[in-house]
Design a protein around this motif. Structure first.
Motif, PDB file in Angstrom:
ATOM      1  N   TYR A 166     -12.512 -21.751 -63.200  1.00  0.00           N
ATOM      2  CA  TYR A 166     -12.986 -20.401 -63.532  1.00  0.00           C
ATOM      3  C   TYR A 166     -14.080 -20.488 -64.594  1.00  0.00           C
ATOM      4  O   TYR A 166     -15.111 -19.811 -64.502  1.00  0.00           O
ATOM      5  N   VAL A 219     -12.856 -12.770 -58.952  1.00  0.00           N
ATOM      6  CA  VAL A 219     -13.824 -13.787 -58.499  1.00  0.00           C
ATOM      7  C   VAL A 219     -14.145 -13.501 -57.041  1.00  0.00           C
ATOM      8  O   VAL A 219     -13.325 -13.713 -56.152  1.00  0.00           O
ATOM      9  N   THR A 271     -22.125 -18.013 -63.003  1.00  0.00           N
ATOM     10  CA  THR A 271     -22.353 -16.582 -62.769  1.00  0.00           C
ATOM     11  C   THR A 271     -23.365 -16.029 -63.753  1.00  0.00           C
ATOM     12  O   THR A 271     -24.292 -15.292 -63.379  1.00  0.00           O
ATOM     13  N   VAL A 322     -18.477 -13.755 -60.551  1.00  0.00           N
ATOM     14  CA  VAL A 322     -17.200 -13.527 -61.219  1.00  0.00           C
ATOM     15  C   VAL A 322     -17.234 -12.134 -61.818  1.00  0.00           C
ATOM     16  O   VAL A 322     -18.107 -11.817 -62.622  1.00  0.00           O
ATOM     17  N   ASN A 373     -17.303 -21.615 -63.063  1.00  0.00           N
ATOM     18  CA  ASN A 373     -17.875 -20.572 -62.219  1.00  0.00           C
ATOM     19  C   ASN A 373     -18.445 -19.434 -63.062  1.00  0.00           C
ATOM     20  O   ASN A 373     -19.478 -18.851 -62.723  1.00  0.00           O
ATOM     21  N   GLY A 396     -11.087 -18.531 -58.357  1.00  0.00           N
ATOM     22  CA  GLY A 396     -10.621 -17.307 -57.722  1.00  0.00           C
ATOM     23  C   GLY A 396      -9.316 -17.494 -56.976  1.00  0.00           C
ATOM     24  O   GLY A 396      -8.639 -18.523 -57.105  1.00  0.00           O
TER      25      GLY A 396
END
Length: 814
Positions: free
Chosen positions: A321, A286, A328, A292, A324, A154
């Protein structure tokens, strides 16, 4: 090494005296002098300067550690004991930093171009803390950095911390701050055996503050589930600390932002605007670890009924990312899916947007008040399928197999009239409820937008089932997709969605049979083409030429959500009169569908809107939810990271970046203005260097190089390079050699024929798989030709010692 330490000791540790007594400071500078810090321990202890290329970035508050309890605050600035300094071989140890019930020791060390700072804190007793600085970095203003790219993928965008004490808190501690004008960046890498969180705030002194917190367990939010809070500095709830020691380590490093985050050479494209758009708008969605989305951290929102989060990750090309996003989807599988397979449609920090009784205050997931948005089913499956292509983890995919099947089956079961089109939970416009992302338009019953997304989800998931070894399930979902495609393309008079009179796909059909949404709704028509459910070139031309003619006539910089008005009874009052909000305004969120659709029809038009969105970013940062159809100015407080998707499509659909779970793939749609694109792409720790022009593609790593005029995929493991024609798995060529670098050039031939030239000498074995069984192939190596019979396994093997430019041709005998 000894000479280096000697030099280091003379240039790094400096003491200064003032006329009023001793002023105790230590300055540490990395060898290239791009980064230095000055520690002041005259009265307490702080870092008073953090210099980037000789310029101090800190406010007078500097960097310090501390705590706050209900009874008050204390910090390293007011240490109650004498501070001791020990310098030894490039290491500085500062002890005696005592305040409240805390003892601290700071250890600094130069490690190449980095300064390492270890903080060892000892609590003399357990306590409940309201706040912590472990440490707090006080930069001189919100203009020192444009923002910070966090190690969860993020970003914090400094301009959004507009008011005093506006604060954004996340559960990760590492960040790279950057300044676009100077090109300078500061990377702070955080590590601890404990949990690290961080908050970013606009202080009462107009400083930009970055505060790290190190705790035994993950911090809770103070205000509901809010990661961002307006005009409040205490975003995290009170927490307990135990008696004993806690350690955190930080590495400070100067980063050449322009080099580190370069997008390469992109002829015909503003590469700087691409970089900035993706590092700001693209990352803004994010909210935190495991959240996300696209609505972003300012409003603390995530819509699960959006299918493009993994695609954003493809363009960002950031392993943080990607990691993550995988987490998520894990959380959504575990917390946002009901037992029957229904995927809740949203996450929010506070209740108030939900269908009564659906908001979970512990998790934040719920059903949207506007109606059951069924595209959360398809969004979950599409994102999971495309995320698998990025993380390449079959065990991860298998952990989502049952949940993806349940999500699809929940929707597949909704076909009460057995016509192959799947139904929403609202029957008609009189219900005044939504069924998809366009949430204040009363799309009902048989919704073409959701069904187009279902077709994409079924197609992608069928491939995933095959990879997981379930051929029966793969065929099952492919068959449902084919039946849906057939029904979808029927004329509206026969129960389908194609309006011959309007030359477009209509939006929905109510249960009573009435047809709605023939006002040229762009995401509906783009989705039909982009997802491949519309395969008719004539229809594609009718739709896209009509959209381009009308967009150009109004001189719009991007496509509006619809061109003509919905009927009054089809929309919420907020959508009236036309053009207003979802009834006619410009929503760039669905830009990737438009770009993908036009690359199949007219690449110049696709390129025009990519450039338009980059120009708009340079004007306003795309800091809006939507744009007025009338003024083309930004509207709405709910900024949408999805506005970046026209640029993600530049990568996925123009440059053709199409990674797969077991290879890197490229499927370009280049046009002459873009010829000569040159950039690197990192996939699962391998750096791929790409050079792209029309019908001329080069992919190389430190172990292979492939040049081809056609799409392909490739991967190398050990001594074997595998080539995937057209980036498909149906047929492959495995090239084995002890040569550390395998270089080859592909020459396209007809179907069932292959030709390649080996550029690197050595002993080679070529194994072709997926050939027609019981067929005869002609194999030519330079001027030598032989015929080889292909057995039932469809495999052909060739061994050959190659000189540079050895050419192979393999083709079936017609």
């Amino acid at each position: 090494m000894a000479r280096f330490i000697l030099i280091l000791s003379t240039i790094l540790f400096l003491f200064h005296a003032t006329g009023k007594g001793q002023h105790k400071t230590i300055t540490l500078t990395v060898p290239d002098k791009k980064l230095s810090i000055t520690i002041d321990y005259s009265n307490g202890c702080m870092i008073k300067q953090l210099n980037i290329k000789g310029k101090n970035t800190l406010s007078p508050s500097g960097i310090y550690t501390g705590i706050r309890t209900q009874s008050g605050s204390s910090s390293s600035l007011n240490s109650s004991s004498n501070i001791k300094v020990i310098k030894n071989a490039g290491t500085v140890t500062i002890s005696g930093i005592n305040y409240s019930t805390i003892k601290e020791e700071w250890v600094f060390k130069i490690k190449g171009d980095k300064i390492q700072w270890n903080i060892i804190r000892e609590y003399n007793q357990a306590a409940t803390l309201e706040e912590m600085a472990f440490p707090q970095w006080n930069f001189s203003g919100l203009d020192v950095w444009k923002g910070g790219i966090m190690d969860n993928g993020g970003m914090v965008w400094c301009k959004y911390l507009k008011e005093i004490n506006d604060t954004y808190g996340v559960h990760t501690g590492g960040v790279t701050f950057w300044n676009t004008i100077s090109g300078d960046a500061l990377r702070i890498t955080a590590a601890s055996n404990s949990k690290i969180a961080a908050k970013y705030s606009h202080s009462p002194q107009n400083e930009f503050t970055f505060t790290q917190l190190v705790t035994d367990s993950s911090l809770q939010q103070r205000y509901n589930l809010s990661r961002y809070v307006a005009k409040k500095a205490d975003v995290f709830a009170p927490f307990e600390v135990r008696k004993g020691k806690v350690t955190a380590s930080y590495e400070l490093q100067y980063v050449d932002y322009n080099k580190q985050y370069s997008r390469g050479t992109l002829p015909g494209i503003d590469a700087v605007a691409v970089r900035e758009l993706l590092n700001t708008t693209g990352r803004y969605g994010v909210v935190d670890n495991n959240i996300v989305g696209a609505n972003g951290w300012l409003t603390n929102w995530k819509c699960l009924h959006e299918p493009f989060f993994a695609q954003i990750g493809t363009a960002l090309n950031d392993e943080n990312y990607t990691r993550n996003m995988s987490a998520t989807l894990d959380q959504e599988r575990d917390l946002a899916m009901l037992k029957n397979g229904r995927v809740l449609s949203r996450w929010h920090n506070v209740p108030g947007d939900e269908i009564r009784g659906t908001y979970n205050a512990q998790t934040g997931y719920y059903e949207a008040v506007w109606g059951y948005t069924i595209d959360s089913q398809t969004g979950y499956v599409i994102n999971t399928s495309e995320q698998f292509d990025l993380n390449g983890d079959t065990n991860w995919l298998r952990s989502h197999q049952l949940s993806c099947e349940k999500a699809l089956d929940w929707l597949i079961q909704r076909d009460s009239n057995n016509n192959g089109i799947f139904e929403m939970m609202n029957d008609g416009i009189t219900d005044k409820k939504a069924s998809d992302w366009i949430d204040i338009v009363w799309a009902s019953f048989e919704n073409s937008f959701v069904n187009a997304q279902l077709y994409e989800a079924l197609t992608l998931w069928s491939s995933c089932e095959k990879i997981l070894g379930n051929q029966e399930k793969a065929e099952h979902y492919a068959a449902i997709a084919w039946r849906l495609k057939t029904a979808f393309n029927k004329p509206v008079e026969e129960g389908g969605f194609w309006s011959e009179a309007k030359q477009q796909y209509v939006y929905w059909r109510d249960k009573d049979g009435s047809v709605h949404g023939d006002n040229l709704v762009t995401p509906v028509n783009f989705a039909a083409i982009a997802f491949g459910i519309c395969h008719d070139p004539q229809r594609i031309a009718m739709v896209l030429e009509q959209i381009e003619k009308r967009t150009a006539a109004e001189k719009l910089f991007h496509w509006p959500l619809c061109f003509d008005s919905f009927k009054r009874e089809e929309v919420h009052s907020n959508n009236w009169p036309f053009p207003k909000y979802e009834n006619g305004d410009i929503f760039p969120t669905w830009g990737y569908l438009g770009v993908r659709a036009y690359t199949r029809h007219n690449k110049d038009i696709a390129l025009k809107y990519i450039r338009n969105i980059l120009e708009q970013y340079k004007k306003d940062g795309l800091s809006s939810q939507r744009y007025s159809r009338v003024t083309q100015l930004g509207l709405g407080d709910d900024i949408l990271a999805g506005i970046c998707t026209s640029i993600t499509a530049l990568y996925t659909d123009i440059y053709g970046i199409r990674p797969k779970w077991n290879r890197m793939g490229i499927e370009p749609n280049m046009s002459s203005p873009l010829n000569g694109a040159k950039f690197s792409y990192t996939l699962r720790d391998t750096v791929y260097n790409l050079q792209l022009s029309e019908n001329d593609y080069l992919m190389s790593t430190n172990s292979f190089s492939i040049k081809s005029p056609e799409s392909f995929g490739a991967s190398r493991k050990g001594n074997t390079l595998t080539y995937y024609p057209h980036n498909k798995e149906t047929r492959t060529i495995a090239i084995s050699s002890s040569n550390p670098v395998i270089a080859m050039e592909i020459t396209p031939l007809r179907l069932d024929a292959y030709s390649w030239t080996i550029k690197s000498p050595g002993d080679y074995q070529f194994i072709l798989k997926g050939l027609p069984p019981r067929s005869t192939f002609q194999v030519s190596v330079n001027n030598e030709t032989q015929h080889i019979f292909i057995k039932e396994d469809g495999i052909l093997s060739i061994k050959r010692k190659c000189q540079p430019n050895t050419r192979f041709t393999v083709g079936d005998i017609l």
